[in-house]
Scaffold this active site. Structure first.
Site, PDB file in Angstrom:
ATOM      1  N   PHE A  30      49.072  24.266   7.900  1.00 17.16           N
ATOM      2  CA  PHE A  30      48.459  23.249   7.221  1.00 17.16           C
ATOM      3  C   PHE A  30      49.543  22.281   6.643  1.00 17.16           C
ATOM      4  O   PHE A  30      49.573  21.162   6.659  1.00 17.16           O
ATOM      5  CB  PHE A  30      47.713  23.458   6.201  1.00 17.16           C
ATOM      6  CG  PHE A  30      46.877  22.243   5.546  1.00 17.16           C
ATOM      7  CD1 PHE A  30      45.875  21.499   6.045  1.00 17.16           C
ATOM      8  CD2 PHE A  30      47.388  21.893   4.114  1.00 17.16           C
ATOM      9  CE1 PHE A  30      45.162  20.711   5.516  1.00 17.16           C
ATOM     10  CE2 PHE A  30      46.939  21.015   3.799  1.00 17.16           C
ATOM     11  CZ  PHE A  30      45.677  20.286   4.087  1.00 17.16           C
ATOM     12  N   GLY A  37      51.776  27.842   5.365  1.00  8.18           N
ATOM     13  CA  GLY A  37      50.512  27.514   4.870  1.00  8.18           C
ATOM     14  C   GLY A  37      49.429  27.476   6.223  1.00  8.18           C
ATOM     15  O   GLY A  37      48.492  26.901   6.573  1.00  8.18           O
ATOM     16  N   TYR A  96      46.337  43.056  16.289  1.00  4.47           N
ATOM     17  CA  TYR A  96      46.353  41.584  16.808  1.00  4.47           C
ATOM     18  C   TYR A  96      45.922  41.886  18.092  1.00  4.47           C
ATOM     19  O   TYR A  96      46.524  42.414  19.161  1.00  4.47           O
ATOM     20  CB  TYR A  96      47.714  41.132  16.753  1.00  4.47           C
ATOM     21  CG  TYR A  96      48.488  41.072  15.268  1.00  4.47           C
ATOM     22  CD1 TYR A  96      47.452  40.726  14.384  1.00  4.47           C
ATOM     23  CD2 TYR A  96      49.470  40.675  15.091  1.00  4.47           C
ATOM     24  CE1 TYR A  96      47.864  40.639  12.816  1.00  4.47           C
ATOM     25  CE2 TYR A  96      50.053  40.438  13.878  1.00  4.47           C
ATOM     26  CZ  TYR A  96      49.467  40.627  13.041  1.00  4.47           C
ATOM     27  OH  TYR A  96      49.895  40.374  11.624  1.00  4.47           O
ATOM     28  N   ALA A 146      52.481  21.813   7.644  1.00  6.08           N
ATOM     29  CA  ALA A 146      53.391  21.104   8.914  1.00  6.08           C
ATOM     30  C   ALA A 146      52.521  19.831   9.550  1.00  6.08           C
ATOM     31  O   ALA A 146      52.961  18.979   9.552  1.00  6.08           O
ATOM     32  CB  ALA A 146      53.455  22.118   9.958  1.00  6.08           C
TER      33      ALA A 146
END
Length: 355
Positions: A226, A223, A72, A228
């Site tokens: 998405f 998701g 990350y 949310a």
């Protein structure tokens, strides 16, 4: 397990805030915090002081299971976690750190690597960046299909014996790989994408984990945002946001119906769409510990609220009907060659034959 005892364990999960993850002894908060987005990937990196404040807020709130990876932001995410723990005024003793290795960038290409020497060097580097003596949960981030899983696990077993790793996990591994890995050294947790619209692991991976006593850690349980915010999220993504390359986010006009139906039901339940989607994941079982990621205090607090939402069997079924395979268009990942589809590795005999 009877329905009565399962419900009792669910209630304890909500009230106590701590659960056993897997059967090897690891205890974590009932919900974790995915830290990937804090240093980029989903757009630009966020201000470091704000993210350290968010991590401290999470720990004070009882969310002590932090998820990161060496890949990350090219190590920056682990460094951020290390700084947050150092500035936490003793909070570090209450934290369970999960990090990963196994994805590296070589000559402009991204590849999975499970070579023993790489396993060891990755662990040593993560310990230094995190500024800790032992990693609580160390995942193989992606499976190297060139190296027998037994070889990679053999080195991880040595790291456990040396006290540098407490528990071992896998991410995006298929069922047969999980079994082979577990035979070398017990696997504590498997981390896979799991949400209302990403359910492929339910057919083989979840049953395999439960048979072997392995905990399940769903990432992207909302998701990737998405569920949310729906289409508004996609329309506002900047060009560097990783989600813009994901097939599912490139089919927003089709997939918006899923969000709209979840939102409508959330209104009826008196919660947000994000909370409802996350509650659905929590209701998959007491062996499930999702790690929703966020960079905003408000969203974090909302995610915590999902733990108190109760769903009936009828409501679970209704939610699942919204996001059936026919209702969702596009693969869940932009680089499926890096995920569970190709996670089977060569037999150990082939490796020994080449020595």
């Amino acid at each position: 397990m009877s329905g009565e005892s399962e419900e009792k364990r669910r209630e304890e999960k909500r009230m106590v805030g701590k659960v056993k993850l897997g059967s090897q002894g690891l205890v974590v908060s009932a919900q974790g915090l995915g830290c990937m987005g804090m240093t980029g990937t989903y757009g630009l990196p966020k201000p470091e002081p704000d993210m350290i404040n968010l991590i401290h807020h999470a720990l004070h709130s009882g969310v002590t299971f932090l998820d990161t990876s060496d890949v990350y932001a090219s190590n920056a995410n682990e460094i951020l976690i290390g700084k947050a723990l150092k500035q936490g005024g003793g909070l570090g003793d209450k934290v369970q750190i999960a990090t990963k290795f196994g994805i590296r960038h070589v000559d402009g290409k991204t590849e999975a690597c499970g070579d023993p020497a790489y396993v060891r060097s990755s662990c040593e580097a993560s310990l230094k960046r995190l500024d800790i003596d032992c990693i609580d949960l160390y995942y193989i981030h992606r499976i190297d299909i060139r190296v027998p899983i037994e070889v990679t696990m053999g080195e991880l077993k040595k790291l456990v014996e040396e006290g540098k790793v407490k528990y071992v996990g896998l991410s995006e591994a298929c069922a047969s790989t999980i079994r082979r890995a577990h035979a070398v050294h017990p696997i504590t947790a498997v981390q896979n994408e799991w949400s209302l619209w990403s359910r492929d692991l339910e057919h083989e991976i979840v049953p395999t984990c439960r048979e072997l006593g392995i905990g399940i850690v769903p990432y992207s349980p909302i998701g990737r945002g998405f569920l949310a915010s729906g289409p508004s999220l996609v329309h506002n993504l900047i060009d560097t946001d990783y989600r813009k390359r994901m097939p599912r986010f490139q089919n927003v006009d089709h997939n918006k119906t899923v969000f709209e139906r979840v939102k409508e039901m959330a209104t009826r339940k008196g919660c947000t769409a994000a909370q409802l989607a996350l509650a659905w994941v929590h209701h998959q079982g007491t062996d499930v510990v999702p790690i929703p990621g966020t960079t905003k205090l408000e969203n974090f607090n909302q995610n915590i609220g999902a733990l108190s939402i109760k769903l009936t069997a009828e409501e679970m079924g209704e939610l699942e009907s919204f996001a059936s395979s026919e209702a969702v268009k596009g693969e869940r990942h932009a680089a499926m060659h890096m995920t569970w589809i190709n996670s089977e590795t060569p037999p150990l005999s082939s490796w020994k034959a080449n020595l």
